[in-house]
Every structure is written in C-alpha cells, then in structure tokens.
Design an enzyme around this catalytic site. Structure first.
Site, PDB file in Angstrom:
ATOM      1  N   CYS A  60     133.414   7.823 -54.481  1.00 34.31           N
ATOM      2  CA  CYS A  60     132.621   7.282 -53.371  1.00 34.31           C
ATOM      3  C   CYS A  60     131.141   7.148 -53.693  1.00 34.31           C
ATOM      4  CB  CYS A  60     132.782   8.175 -52.137  1.00 34.31           C
ATOM      5  SG  CYS A  60     134.502   8.514 -51.724  1.00 34.31           S
ATOM      6  N   HIS A  98     126.153  10.078 -45.980  1.00 32.30           N
ATOM      7  CA  HIS A  98     127.494   9.765 -46.479  1.00 32.30           C
ATOM      8  C   HIS A  98     128.454   9.740 -45.295  1.00 32.30           C
ATOM      9  CE1 HIS A  98     130.623   9.268 -49.382  1.00 32.30           C
ATOM     10  NE2 HIS A  98     131.228  10.389 -49.047  1.00 32.30           N
ATOM     11  N   GLU A 154     127.136  18.136 -45.294  1.00 27.63           N
ATOM     12  CA  GLU A 154     126.001  17.243 -45.485  1.00 27.63           C
ATOM     13  C   GLU A 154     124.843  17.635 -44.574  1.00 27.63           C
ATOM     14  OE1 GLU A 154     125.032  12.503 -46.095  1.00 27.63           O
ATOM     15  OE2 GLU A 154     126.930  13.079 -45.164  1.00 27.63           O
ATOM     16  N   LYS A 156     129.282   4.277 -41.577  1.00 30.52           N
ATOM     17  CA  LYS A 156     130.733   4.246 -41.776  1.00 30.52           C
ATOM     18  C   LYS A 156     131.475   4.217 -40.445  1.00 30.52           C
ATOM     19  CE  LYS A 156     131.015   6.379 -46.376  1.00 30.52           C
ATOM     20  NZ  LYS A 156     129.587   6.637 -46.640  1.00 30.52           N
ATOM     21  N   HIS A 216     135.101   3.514 -44.487  1.00 35.95           N
ATOM     22  CA  HIS A 216     134.641   4.012 -45.789  1.00 35.95           C
ATOM     23  C   HIS A 216     135.020   2.990 -46.858  1.00 35.95           C
ATOM     24  CE1 HIS A 216     133.446   6.329 -49.070  1.00 35.95           C
ATOM     25  NE2 HIS A 216     133.950   7.524 -48.739  1.00 35.95           N
ATOM     26  N   PHE A 270     134.522  12.290 -54.551  1.00 35.75           N
ATOM     27  CA  PHE A 270     135.515  13.181 -55.153  1.00 35.75           C
ATOM     28  C   PHE A 270     135.131  13.439 -56.610  1.00 35.75           C
ATOM     29  CE2 PHE A 270     139.320  11.752 -52.288  1.00 35.75           C
ATOM     30  CZ  PHE A 270     138.785  12.461 -51.231  1.00 35.75           C
TER      31      PHE A 270
END
Length: 409
Positions: free
Chosen positions: A161, A300, A311, A333, A338, A397
């Site tokens: 991502c 994010h 976050e 998002k 996403h 990830f």
C-alpha cells in the site's frame, strides 16, 4: 539541494477520471463504492468495491496496446498521459534526463487469473505470448517510458500500500541528487477480482458490510475493514529552476520524504507506531517543518481495526501531542476505497489540491468517532482552511511506511 516541484497531475479513480472531477467528489464526500460488478459475489463475504466505472483506455491508447497490457498498466498509463500533457515537459529535456518510477502493489493479477484459466481449460499452447509482460510489476513504468521516450531510469516501487508514495519519494531523490531533471511517477492497481478479494477476505482485511454508505469507515468505531479499490494516479516532478525557466505551471513542491520499515510483522503494524512515526519525522525534518505551522495530514486511514488507532498514535509521536491536536487530518479512502498501490499517488494529488484550494477534504461517513482515534479527522464535511504544508501517509503490508510532505510554491 535541488528543489523538486510538481508540474503535472493525472488520475483515473473510482470517483473521477480527471483531476477536476476527482477533487469535486473528494471534497463533497461522494464515494465510489458499490456492489462488485466484475464477478459474481454469491459465495464471497465481501461484496463491495470501489471500481473505476466506464473506463475507456481508447481515449489514451491504441487498440493493439490495450490488448497486450493488463488493466493496472492501462490505468497507470492513462493517468500518466494526463499528467504529462498538463506538464508539457516532454521535448524540453534530453530523453536521458527524464525517468519513470511507477508503483504497484500487485501488478497484473487480472492477467494471471485469465491466463491460468486458459491453461487449465485449454492447455499450455493457449496461454498468451504476452502473458509475462502483461503480468510483471515493472511494465507500467516501462510502457510509460516507451510512450514518451524517457531514457532515464524506469523502475517500479513494489511496497504494497506504500508503493505509490515510495515511487514518488524515490523519484524526488533522483532529481535532488542529479540523476534526472524530471520524473513521471505515481502508482496503479487493478486487483478487484475473485482471487484478490478471496485472499483479503480470508485474512479478515475487508469489510463485510453490504451498505455502500457505511462500508469504508476510517476512524469510526463501526469500521470493520477496508473496501478494495482500483485506479491510477500520476505526477510529473521537475527540478524547480528548469520548471521556472520554461514557464511551467507549478502545483506545489515535494519538500520532504520519509521511508522506514516496522521490521515487525508481515501484515500487522507495530503497536508502538514507531515505524510510521519515524517516517513522518524524517519527512518533516527534510521539509523544514517549524512548530506552529498549520498542518494537513492525508492519513493512510484504511478503516481497519488495527491501522487507525496505530496511525493516531504515530501522528502524536511525530508531531507531539499539542501539535497533533492542532493538525487537520482526513482519510479520503472513505470515498475512493483503498486503491492499494495507487493509493499513495492519489492521496498525493489530494494533498496538492488541498494546498492549492485552501480546503481540507472530509473523512466521509465519520459519524461515530472511535475514542481511541481522538484527533481532528474532519468528519463528514470539507473545511475551508489553508495549511502551510500537507503530509501524505502510506503504510503497507510488510511494514513499509512512507510519508511525503508538500508545500505551496
């Protein structure tokens, strides 16, 4: 150190296939989430996605090129065409001084599925001769370089991502350190298919909500996972003096970049948020951030149970508690879903437009804030406010963390 500015932007997204339409929908909080149309979801727990509807690559590509490219590369190339045409940089530099860094998290997984089906149903002789070049993750960068004759470095960033943000950040470094004078950069992804969705479902990453208006819920206590999206987004980066001398329109400066790794787990973020915080600290230091400056953070903000409180903690560690509470934050998002490897690039476009227009886009559908996520996430409605600098966070990830910082010029 050479300054790096943005002279072109392009986007193909679930909420708009031009920068203008994209921005209009993002600031209005109009999402692009709907039942998946690409395959039958009867046996799937997750049934929603943010697809790019009515995408017609023939607006930008010849038919023969479409037939031998995966959808992810088409989305990325079409976004890049928009950015390059807006920039006007091609022809102002030697081809060797222009490079292409373009990210993707997965690459040509649609091609992988269709060609594997052919292999099983009809045998090896029916697998396309273009299977490998359509599949591989560097091909979007390669096709953009071919399209514009860019003979500098052409590389992918493949950091899940964070791919789009890492591509942009490394492109900035290429210009700063003199390896290039301009870069075409961004990210692309097209992974809304049976295999990807099944994999994300089985790792409990996707929401199983069937209500498009209550599915992508960053920082909301109702959140249960992300909504998979797709798209492509591109920037043209240019050395400042070159852009100024040729009279280019400058949309902002990329003044900071941080890149770290959690070195912790293949999917879960570090509970202490150290990696994400350090990426922000690096980027802010490089950007010359001063205490008291007005900050916008495009988070994010995936809407997963683990990401959002982590976050929040990362922002507090990076800025300090007081400055974190002053910062304006949102996750777009909530409207785009996403976009995976394209997310960071699309959110870089958001940051540049937020600075340009003096508008903080909202976190749409944030109706029930999670007590653990206790900062200003700009719920539901956009806010008129001029930030001094804008941060874009991408956390992938594998523990990949990237942060970009932008300023007006």
């Amino acid at each position: 150190m050479r300054r790096v500015v943005v002279t072109g932007m392009g986007i193909i997204s679930p909420v708009g296939q031009t920068v203008e339409t994209f921005w209009e929908n993002v600031t209005a909080g109009r999402h692009g989430i709907a039942p998946i149309s690409f395959f039958d979801t009867t046996d799937f727990k997750a049934k929603l996605a943010a697809e790019v509807k009515d995408f017609n690559p023939r607006q930008y590509m010849e038919k023969a090129d479409i037939l031998r490219s995966d959808r992810y590369a088409q989305l990325g190339l079409c976004a890049a065409v928009q950015a390059v045409e807006q920039s006007g940089v091609i022809g102002t530099l030697a081809p060797e001084r222009i490079g292409v860094y373009f990210g993707t998290g997965i690459g040509g997984i649609h091609t992988m599925m269709t060609e594997h089906d052919k292999l099983l149903a009809r045998g090896p002789r029916r697998v396309s001769a273009y299977f490998v070049p359509m599949l591989i993750a560097n091909m979007c960068a390669g096709t953009i370089a071919i399209r514009y004759g860019c003979k500098g470095a052409a590389l992918p960033a493949v950091t899940a991502c964070a791919s789009g943000s890492n591509a942009i950040g490394e492109a900035v470094r290429a210009i700063r350190h003199g390896y290039a004078d301009a870069m075409i950069t961004g990210g692309a992804e097209a992974a809304v298919n049976e295999l990807s969705v099944a994999g994300f479902i089985n790792m409990q990453a996707l929401t199983v909500s069937e209500d498009p208006d209550a599915a992508s819920l960053p920082f909301d206590k109702r959140r249960g996972g992300f909504v998979i999206g797709e798209g492509g987004a591109a920037l043209v980066l240019e050395e400042y003096e070159h852009a100024r001398k040729r009279g280019a329109t400058i949309f902002g400066e990329v003044c900071g970049y941080g890149s770290t790794c959690d070195a912790y787990h293949i999917t879960a973020p570090r509970p202490d948020a150290e990696g994400g915080a350090n990426a922000m600290v690096q980027a802010l230091r490089e950007a010359g951030y001063r205490d008291g400056e007005a900050v916008y953070i495009n988070a994010h903000g995936t809407g997963t149970p683990l990401n959002d409180p982590m976050e929040t903690l990362a922002v507090k560690k990076a800025l300090g508690e007081e400055a974190a509470r002053r910062a304006r934050i949102s996750s777009t998002k909530a409207v785009t879903g996403h976009m995976l490897g394209a997310a960071g690039a699309a959110e870089a476009v958001v940051c540049l437009l937020a600075l340009q227009h003096g508008v903080i886009p909202p976190t749409a559908n944030l109706l029930e804030p999670d007590p653990e996520c206790d900062l200003d996430y700009t719920p539901v409605h956009a806010v008129q406010a001029q930030a001094d600098l804008a941060l874009s966070n991408s956390l992938g990830f594998g523990g990949h963390n990237a942060c970009l910082v932008f300023r007006k010029v």
